[in-house]
Design an enzyme around this catalytic site. Structure first.
Site, PDB file in Angstrom:
ATOM      1  N   THR A   1      -1.022   2.758  10.128  1.00 46.08           N
ATOM      2  CA  THR A   1      -2.014   3.449   9.295  1.00 46.08           C
ATOM      3  C   THR A   1      -3.460   3.115   9.639  1.00 46.08           C
ATOM      4  O   THR A   1      -4.370   3.782   9.156  1.00 46.08           O
ATOM      5  CB  THR A   1      -1.798   3.120   7.803  1.00 46.08           C
ATOM      6  OG1 THR A   1      -2.027   1.724   7.584  1.00 46.08           O
ATOM      7  CG2 THR A   1      -0.391   3.486   7.356  1.00 46.08           C
TER       8      THR A   1
ATOM      9  N   ASN B   1      -8.396  -2.191  11.197  1.00 46.46           N
ATOM     10  CA  ASN B   1      -9.280  -1.048  10.947  1.00 46.46           C
ATOM     11  C   ASN B   1     -10.746  -1.457  10.976  1.00 46.46           C
ATOM     12  O   ASN B   1     -11.605  -0.669  11.377  1.00 46.46           O
ATOM     13  CB  ASN B   1      -8.899  -0.341   9.640  1.00 46.46           C
ATOM     14  CG  ASN B   1      -9.327  -1.072   8.394  1.00 46.46           C
ATOM     15  OD1 ASN B   1     -10.426  -0.883   7.887  1.00 46.46           O
ATOM     16  ND2 ASN B   1      -8.463  -1.930   7.871  1.00 46.46           N
TER      17      ASN B   1
ATOM     18  N   CYS C   1       0.846  -1.193   0.000  1.00 45.54           N
ATOM     19  CA  CYS C   1       0.000   0.000   0.000  1.00 45.54           C
ATOM     20  C   CYS C   1       0.882   1.245   0.000  1.00 45.54           C
ATOM     21  O   CYS C   1       1.799   1.359   0.827  1.00 45.54           O
ATOM     22  CB  CYS C   1      -0.894  -0.017   1.240  1.00 45.54           C
ATOM     23  SG  CYS C   1      -1.783   1.535   1.520  1.00 45.54           S
TER      24      CYS C   1
ATOM     25  N   GLU D   1       1.745  -4.895  10.133  1.00 45.69           N
ATOM     26  CA  GLU D   1       2.246  -3.605   9.653  1.00 45.69           C
ATOM     27  C   GLU D   1       3.286  -3.028  10.614  1.00 45.69           C
ATOM     28  O   GLU D   1       4.306  -2.462  10.188  1.00 45.69           O
ATOM     29  CB  GLU D   1       1.089  -2.617   9.480  1.00 45.69           C
ATOM     30  CG  GLU D   1       1.546  -1.288   8.893  1.00 45.69           C
ATOM     31  CD  GLU D   1       0.462  -0.237   8.846  1.00 45.69           C
ATOM     32  OE1 GLU D   1       0.803   0.955   8.893  1.00 45.69           O
ATOM     33  OE2 GLU D   1      -0.731  -0.612   8.772  1.00 45.69           O
TER      34      GLU D   1
ATOM     35  N   SER E   1     -10.352  -2.243   3.044  1.00 45.64           N
ATOM     36  CA  SER E   1      -9.977  -3.024   1.858  1.00 45.64           C
ATOM     37  C   SER E   1     -10.948  -4.157   1.557  1.00 45.64           C
ATOM     38  O   SER E   1     -10.605  -5.110   0.862  1.00 45.64           O
ATOM     39  CB  SER E   1      -8.559  -3.591   2.038  1.00 45.64           C
ATOM     40  OG  SER E   1      -8.485  -4.394   3.202  1.00 45.64           O
TER      41      SER E   1
ATOM     42  N   HIS F   1       1.265  -6.601  15.344  1.00 44.96           N
ATOM     43  CA  HIS F   1       0.538  -6.405  14.089  1.00 44.96           C
ATOM     44  C   HIS F   1       1.523  -6.472  12.918  1.00 44.96           C
ATOM     45  O   HIS F   1       2.651  -5.979  13.006  1.00 44.96           O
ATOM     46  CB  HIS F   1      -0.169  -5.048  14.112  1.00 44.96           C
ATOM     47  CG  HIS F   1      -1.115  -4.832  12.974  1.00 44.96           C
ATOM     48  ND1 HIS F   1      -0.699  -4.473  11.718  1.00 44.96           N
ATOM     49  CD2 HIS F   1      -2.470  -4.939  12.905  1.00 44.96           C
ATOM     50  CE1 HIS F   1      -1.752  -4.352  10.917  1.00 44.96           C
ATOM     51  NE2 HIS F   1      -2.830  -4.641  11.608  1.00 44.96           N
TER      52      HIS F   1
ATOM     53  N   SER G   1      -8.517  -7.882  10.751  1.00 49.96           N
ATOM     54  CA  SER G   1      -8.341  -6.535  10.214  1.00 49.96           C
ATOM     55  C   SER G   1      -8.457  -5.497  11.329  1.00 49.96           C
ATOM     56  O   SER G   1      -9.527  -5.322  11.920  1.00 49.96           O
ATOM     57  CB  SER G   1      -9.399  -6.260   9.133  1.00 49.96           C
ATOM     58  OG  SER G   1      -9.457  -4.886   8.822  1.00 49.96           O
TER      59      SER G   1
ATOM     60  N   CYS H   1      -4.442   6.017   7.409  1.00 50.36           N
ATOM     61  CA  CYS H   1      -5.036   5.885   6.080  1.00 50.36           C
ATOM     62  C   CYS H   1      -6.319   6.706   5.958  1.00 50.36           C
ATOM     63  O   CYS H   1      -7.175   6.675   6.848  1.00 50.36           O
ATOM     64  CB  CYS H   1      -5.302   4.396   5.830  1.00 50.36           C
ATOM     65  SG  CYS H   1      -6.462   4.019   4.528  1.00 50.36           S
TER      66      CYS H   1
END
Length: 225
Positions: free
Chosen positions: A83, A143, A15, A45, A185, A43, A141, A113
């Protein structure tokens, strides 16, 4: 690197917003800054970002962590963020960092994000109008999970579901209005599948709310563009 050793074609589909955080980590590290990464321990990320400058990055997950920070040089400090965090929770940590380290450097632009931010703002704005919130997204996920947490923080029942097959009829008992949203996403077919499921149950009215116009587009990876 391993794929290249095997002579495989490699498409880097990272991303661009995550790559921005990676770039900031490398840039701050090159300048000799200690870097505070605001993120979730373990996590994917967060692990990836810490790998960009492992000798420079310290992870904090809550505002309470800030009080216990031990940094080499408080005047040579910066921060970056995962993000997909809660905007409100992240801001609390940033405020705590700025209060303790007034000279801390920040990214040129927010790291969270835009799609994550917009969806959180929508749930914050609309949750009180409904009886139930359904969030389409994977349990892994961050988010998506955050959207359900925001709804619950406002006193509304909320469930995170992968698709319509995960809906339990008991959740819908006595529900007059329902807010449906999704992770950043999520494939739209899963959202449409939930709408179709609700329509099959009986007459219902679908109202689409657009609180923020999203007009950000990213080019395809160079290998396939």
């Amino acid at each position: 690197q391993h794929a290249k050793r095997l002579n495989l074609d490699v498409v880097d589909a990272t991303c661009p917003l995550v790559e921005k955080v990676h770039y900031e980590a490398r840039r701050f590290a090159k300048k000799g800054y200690s870097i505070i990464l605001i993120g979730e321990d373990g996590h994917d990320e967060t692990i990836g970002t810490m790998g960009q400058a492992p000798d420079h990055i310290i992870l904090v997950t809550t505002k309470e962590d800030v009080a216990n920070l031990d940094v080499p040089d408080p005047d040579n400090l910066s921060y970056i963020t995962q993000t997909t965090l809660s905007v409100d929770d992240c801001q609390e940590i940033i405020d705590a960092l700025k209060a303790r380290f007034p000279k801390i450097m920040q990214p040129p632009k927010d790291d969270i994000c835009y799609a994550t931010t917009n969806r959180q703002a929508a749930v914050n704005a609309l949750a009180m109008e409904v009886d139930l919130v359904l969030v389409v997204g994977d349990q892994e996920s961050a988010n998506s999970a955050r959207l359900a947490e925001i709804a619950r923080s406002k006193g509304r029942p909320a469930h995170l579901i992968l698709d319509a097959t995960h809906i339990q009829e008991a959740w819908l008992k006595g529900v007059g209005r329902l807010l449906l949203t999704s992770g950043a996403s999520v494939d739209d077919k899963h959202v449409q599948g939930v709408i179709a499921y609700l329509q099959q149950r009986g007459p219902c009215q679908i109202e689409e709310r657009e609180l923020v116009e999203e007009n950000v587009y990213f080019r395809l990876p160079a290998a396939i563009s």
